[in-house]
Write an enzyme that holds these catalytic residues in place. Sequence first.
Site, PDB file in Angstrom:
ATOM      1  N   LYS A 189     -11.956  30.579  82.677  1.00 51.69           N
ATOM      2  CA  LYS A 189     -11.489  30.431  83.502  1.00 51.69           C
ATOM      3  C   LYS A 189     -12.276  29.598  84.407  1.00 51.69           C
ATOM      4  CE  LYS A 189     -16.126  34.366  83.107  1.00 51.69           C
ATOM      5  NZ  LYS A 189     -16.584  35.300  83.372  1.00 51.69           N
ATOM      6  N   LYS A 225      -8.955  27.135  74.488  1.00 45.19           N
ATOM      7  CA  LYS A 225      -9.070  29.321  74.455  1.00 45.19           C
ATOM      8  C   LYS A 225      -9.135  28.772  76.475  1.00 45.19           C
ATOM      9  CE  LYS A 225     -13.414  30.232  76.627  1.00 45.19           C
ATOM     10  NZ  LYS A 225     -15.178  31.400  76.967  1.00 45.19           N
ATOM     11  N   LYS A 266     -21.173  23.581  77.508  1.00 47.63           N
ATOM     12  CA  LYS A 266     -21.595  23.771  79.170  1.00 47.63           C
ATOM     13  C   LYS A 266     -22.754  22.466  79.492  1.00 47.63           C
ATOM     14  CE  LYS A 266     -20.032  28.085  79.600  1.00 47.63           C
ATOM     15  NZ  LYS A 266     -20.005  29.441  80.476  1.00 47.63           N
TER      16      LYS A 266
HETATM   17  P1  ATP Z   1     -15.556  30.711  80.376  1.00 44.42           P
HETATM   18  O1  ATP Z   1     -14.686  30.688  80.174  1.00 44.42           O
HETATM   19  O2  ATP Z   1     -16.325  29.749  81.799  1.00 44.42           O
HETATM   20  O3  ATP Z   1     -16.296  30.053  79.063  1.00 44.42           O
HETATM   21  P2  ATP Z   1     -15.664  33.028  79.344  1.00 44.42           P
HETATM   22  O4  ATP Z   1     -15.241  33.959  80.041  1.00 44.42           O
HETATM   23  O5  ATP Z   1     -16.460  32.787  78.256  1.00 44.42           O
HETATM   24  O6  ATP Z   1     -16.517  31.688  80.871  1.00 44.42           O
HETATM   25  P3  ATP Z   1     -17.707  35.541  80.389  1.00 44.42           P
HETATM   26  O7  ATP Z   1     -16.868  36.044  81.183  1.00 44.42           O
HETATM   27  O8  ATP Z   1     -18.587  36.113  79.785  1.00 44.42           O
HETATM   28  O9  ATP Z   1     -17.577  34.229  79.780  1.00 44.42           O
HETATM   29  O10 ATP Z   1     -16.608  36.876  79.069  1.00 44.42           O
HETATM   30  C1  ATP Z   1     -16.581  37.845  78.592  1.00 44.42           C
HETATM   31  C2  ATP Z   1     -15.494  37.720  77.187  1.00 44.42           C
HETATM   32  O11 ATP Z   1     -14.346  37.807  77.601  1.00 44.42           O
HETATM   33  C3  ATP Z   1     -16.530  37.385  76.137  1.00 44.42           C
HETATM   34  O12 ATP Z   1     -16.938  37.949  74.941  1.00 44.42           O
HETATM   35  C4  ATP Z   1     -15.625  36.948  75.567  1.00 44.42           C
HETATM   36  O13 ATP Z   1     -15.724  36.109  73.924  1.00 44.42           O
HETATM   37  C5  ATP Z   1     -14.320  36.643  75.733  1.00 44.42           C
HETATM   38  N1  ATP Z   1     -13.410  35.678  76.151  1.00 44.42           N
HETATM   39  C6  ATP Z   1     -13.822  34.891  76.814  1.00 44.42           C
HETATM   40  N2  ATP Z   1     -12.356  33.908  77.404  1.00 44.42           N
HETATM   41  C7  ATP Z   1     -11.481  34.659  75.799  1.00 44.42           C
HETATM   42  C8  ATP Z   1     -10.184  34.070  75.554  1.00 44.42           C
HETATM   43  N3  ATP Z   1      -9.366  33.379  75.959  1.00 44.42           N
HETATM   44  N4  ATP Z   1     -10.121  35.370  74.862  1.00 44.42           N
HETATM   45  C9  ATP Z   1     -10.315  35.802  73.607  1.00 44.42           C
HETATM   46  N5  ATP Z   1     -11.754  36.420  75.706  1.00 44.42           N
HETATM   47  C10 ATP Z   1     -11.463  35.433  75.916  1.00 44.42           C
END
Ligand code: ATP
Length: 332
Positions: free
Chosen positions: A201, A198, A116
């Site tokens: 969002k 991964k 980040k």
């Molecule tokens: P960013 O994608 O912007 O880095 P994030 O999606 O990781 O943000 P959160 O919305 O806080 O951030 O994530 C919520 C949950 O979703 C967390 O437990 C994270 O581990 C899970 N998660 C996020 N992306 C994935 C993915 N691609 N596959 C599986 N689990 C995910």
Amino acid sequence: MEEKKRNIIFSGAQPTSELTLGNYLGAIKNWVALQEENDCIFSVVDMHALTVRQDPKKLRERIIELLALYMACGIDPNKSVLFVQSHVSAHAELAWILNCFTYMGELSRMTQFKDKSQKHADNINAGLFTYPVLMAADILLYQANLIPVGVDQMQHIEITRDIAQRFNAIYGDVFTIPEGYLSKTGAKIMSLAEPTKKMSKSDDNANATIFLTDEPDAIVRKLKRAVTDSEALVAYREDKPGVMNLINILSAVTGEGVESIEARFAGRGYGDFKAEVAQAVVEFLRPMQEKRKALLQDRAYLEQIYREGAEKARARADRTLRKVYKKVGFVL
Ligand code: ATP
Ligand code: LTN
């Protein structure tokens, strides 16, 4: 008869943008399953979202939308505590204390911080750096022992354990030491455009990510463009990350096993396969999308949910915070 011990579960997601299919399959799907037999607490972690710049109007809207989404996905406020992080001031208070038990060195090793701070090079703020300490406070306040997250958050669970153990070693048994909990198939859903990264969002490429609120035609289009390879073979192999990811998605949304999917698509091309994945995702998301829309029509009800949730969370969090204040030597 002796009652089975219920786990205390805590998890949360940030209201930074629409949630993705990765968020759902990696995290929220597990939450819903866990709430039946456990003591669950789920939070919209708005304080974490502030570590990158947010537009206040949009943030306010997204907090409510995320709450509605949790409920649309099946989080039941009668079974779980559902609340907004900033409504319970104990999170900020415990985070401060824990900051004093966390080392710069261990924080600077966090992958999410490194990623980040590269992405937001113009705003490497102290909150971004101490983000895992706030997350530790979230978890430790409720004495949670099981934390359902995606793989990317396991490092933050590790540091939470380290901080808790360090604190306990000085002051006695104050905190429960938590463990991460990963889902079997959805723990890491990959980007459709770059399947070795991964699904995120905050990806700049609009085709990389399926959002839980995407319309059917967008889902079909994105999956049609999903990067695979030139082999035209639906096989679950490490050297075929794009195909593997699509198999994982199909398996997670339909419950069909990997081998059965491979067998059904033997001798068929990627076109058929992608169309079926798209259809399955559309059908999977439809009921949730309808429920979310309906919930957002009733703001008064949502407000009642988050107010009641905050009250329940506050009562529990304050118990731990008072114990901590006493242990460190504050005058109560
Ligand atoms: P960013 O994608 O912007 O880095 P994030 O999606 O990781 O943000 P959160 O919305 O806080 O951030 O994530 C919520 C949950 O979703 C967390 O437990 C994270 O581990 C899970 N998660 C996020 N992306 C994935 C993915 N691609 N596959 C599986 N689990 C995910
Ligand atoms: N850091 C997590 C969100 C998060 C969380 C938590 C998850 C904040 N506090 C406590 C589990 C438990 C993320 O970025 N996905």
